[in-house]
Design an enzyme around this catalytic site. Structure first.
Site, short mmCIF file in Angstrom:
data_model
loop_
_atom_site.label_atom_id
_atom_site.label_comp_id
_atom_site.label_asym_id
_atom_site.label_seq_id
_atom_site.Cartn_x
_atom_site.Cartn_y
_atom_site.Cartn_z
N CYS A 197 -4.36 -1.25 -1.94
CA CYS A 197 -4.43 0.19 -2.10
C CYS A 197 -5.46 0.49 -3.19
O CYS A 197 -5.31 0.03 -4.33
CB CYS A 197 -3.05 0.71 -2.52
SG CYS A 197 -3.01 2.48 -2.88
N HIS A 213 -7.39 2.81 3.91
CA HIS A 213 -7.25 3.53 5.19
C HIS A 213 -8.60 3.73 5.88
O HIS A 213 -8.66 3.97 7.08
CB HIS A 213 -6.66 4.94 4.95
CG HIS A 213 -5.17 4.96 4.76
ND1 HIS A 213 -4.55 4.45 3.65
CD2 HIS A 213 -4.18 5.46 5.55
CE1 HIS A 213 -3.24 4.63 3.75
NE2 HIS A 213 -2.99 5.24 4.89
N GLU A 258 -3.46 8.73 8.93
CA GLU A 258 -2.04 8.42 9.18
C GLU A 258 -1.51 9.21 10.39
O GLU A 258 -0.53 8.84 11.00
CB GLU A 258 -1.18 8.71 7.94
CG GLU A 258 -1.45 7.76 6.77
CD GLU A 258 -0.41 6.63 6.62
OE1 GLU A 258 0.72 6.78 7.08
OE2 GLU A 258 -0.77 5.59 6.02
N ASP A 292 0.87 -1.18 0.00
CA ASP A 292 0.00 0.00 0.00
C ASP A 292 0.91 1.23 0.00
O ASP A 292 2.11 1.13 0.26
CB ASP A 292 -0.89 0.00 1.26
CG ASP A 292 -1.79 1.24 1.34
OD1 ASP A 292 -2.30 1.68 0.29
OD2 ASP A 292 -1.97 1.78 2.45
N SER A 293 0.30 2.39 -0.24
CA SER A 293 1.07 3.63 -0.18
C SER A 293 1.51 3.92 1.26
O SER A 293 2.45 4.68 1.46
CB SER A 293 0.20 4.79 -0.66
OG SER A 293 -0.99 4.83 0.10
N CYS A 330 -10.87 3.04 -0.19
CA CYS A 330 -9.47 3.24 0.18
C CYS A 330 -9.23 2.42 1.45
O CYS A 330 -10.07 2.40 2.36
CB CYS A 330 -9.23 4.73 0.43
SG CYS A 330 -7.70 5.12 1.28
N1 DGL Z 1 -4.65 3.16 1.21
C1 DGL Z 1 -4.53 3.93 0.01
C2 DGL Z 1 -5.73 3.68 -0.90
O1 DGL Z 1 -6.38 2.72 -0.72
C3 DGL Z 1 -4.28 5.35 0.36
C4 DGL Z 1 -4.10 6.22 -0.84
C5 DGL Z 1 -3.15 7.37 -0.73
O2 DGL Z 1 -1.99 7.14 -0.41
O3 DGL Z 1 -3.58 8.49 -1.03
O4 DGL Z 1 -6.08 4.36 -1.79
#
Ligand code: DGL
Length: 266
Positions: free
Chosen positions: A73, A184, A148, A10-11, A182
Site C-alpha cells: 500500500c 491499485h 474498487e 493493503d487498504s 498506489c
Molecule cells: N492501494 C492503496 C495505496 O497504495 C490504496 C490507498 C487507499 O486506500 O486510499 O495507496
C-alpha cells in the site's frame, strides 16, 4: 530456510497486484493476504488514522506466525518510517523500491508520481528519488474508489475523463517515467498508457515484491520450494464476490474465498 508464510496487506484489494508479482518471483512461498475492504480508502485520512489502521493490520498478520511483511500500500508505505521501529519482523514498503526502479528507468531525469492524497502530502517518493531528478507529484483521490468499483477499462467514459484531468499536467511536465505510487493503479495501466504514450510506468507493488524477494533470498529465509505456494485471503468487509474481484487484480482467474476479520479487535 524458513517455511513460514509472507504477510501482505493493503487498504483494499490493490495489494493483490503485489501478490501477483510475489507469486511470480517466489512461486513456492505461502502468503497470507489481508485487505482492509471495510475501511478502504485510506488515502484521504490523517496520518494518525492511517498509522492506527496499519498497526492493526500488522497485528492481525502477526497472528499467523509469518516471517516478513510486504506493505502493499503506497499510502501506508508513506508513513511506515513513523512506526517501523516498533515492528519485530522484516518489513518492506513500496516507496523506496519504486523510486529506485524509476531512477534506473528515466533517461531525461524527469519523473512523475501519482498517488493518494496522503502519499503525495508526505513527499515520500520525491525524497526517495533523491537529487538530480526533477519530480512532479499529483494526487488522484478518485482513482481508488473507481478501481474498487470496477471502473478501470478502456472506453469507460467516467475513468477516462477523471484520468485525463489528473494526467494532463504530466504532458507539459515532459516526464519519461511515471511512478504508479498506489497499488491499485496498475489496473489503470491501459488508460494511463493511452494518455501518456511512450512514458515508462513503474508498478510500485511489483517493485516492493521484488525488493522483499531479494531481502528474503539474501537473508537465507526462502522456503526452499520452487512451486506450489498457497495464498490465503482475509478481508474486513463482506467477502462475497471476492474471487471475481480478486481475479481482476491478480490478472488470472482465481477460485478463492476470503475470510472475514473483525480488524477493530486487533
Ligand atoms: N492501494 C492503496 C495505496 O497504495 C490504496 C490507498 C487507499 O486506500 O486510499 O495507496
Amino acid at each position: 530456510m524458513d517455511e513460514r508464510p509472507i504477510g501482505v496487506f493493503d487498504s483494499g484489494l490493490g495489494g493483490l497486484t503485489a501478490v501477483r508479482e510475489l507469486m511470480q518471483v517466489l512461486p513456492g512461498e505461502n502468503i497470507v493476504y489481508f485487505g482492509d475492504t471495510g475501511r478502504v480508502p485510506y488515502g484521504g485520512r490523517s496520518d494518525d488514522t492511517i498509522i492506527r489502521y496499519a498497526q492493526q493490520d500488522v497485528r492481525f498478520l502477526e497472528s499467523f506466525d509469518i516471517k516478513a511483511i510486504l506493505v502493499a500500500c503506497g499510502t501506508v508505505s508513506s508513513v511506515l518510517h513513523r512506526f517501523s521501529g516498533s515492528l519485530r519482523l522484516p518489513v518492506t514498503g513500496v516507496v523506496e523500491p519504486a523510486a529506485a526502479a524509476a531512477r534506473v528507468a528515466t533517461k531525461n531525469r524527469r519523473v512523475g508520481i501519482i498517488g493518494t492524497a496522503a502519499t503525495v502530502r508526505s513527499k515520500c517518493y520525491i525524497q526517495a528519488l533523491g537529487g538530480g531528478i526533477e519530480a512532479m507529484a499529483q494526487a488522484c483521490p478518485l482513482f481508488v474508489p473507481l478501481v474498487e468499483n470496477g471502473r478501470f477499462k478502456l472506453g469507460d467514459v467516467v475513468i477516462e475523463t477523471v484520468a485525463r484531468e489528473y494526467l494532463s499536467p504530466f504532458i507539459e511536465f515532459g516526464c519519461d517515467t511515471l511512478i504508479l505510487g498506489c497499488t491499485h493503479y496498475p489496473l489503470l495501466r491501459d488508460i494511463i498508457a493511452e494518455l501518456l504514450p511512450g512514458v515508462t510506468l513503474i508498478d510500485s507493488g511489483a517493485a516492493g515484491a521484488k525488493s522483499l524477494a531479494s531481502l528474503l533470498r539474501d537473508g537465507g529465509s526462502l522456503c526452499g520450494r520452487s512451486s506450489g505456494g498457497k495464498v490465503e485471503y482475509h478481508v474486513s468487509d463482506d467477502p462475497s464476490g471476492f474471487g471475481r474481484l480478486a481475479s481482476l487484480f491478480l490478472g488470472t482467474c482465481v477460485n478463492a474465498d476470503a475470510r472475514k476479520v473483525d480488524i477493530e479487535t486487533y
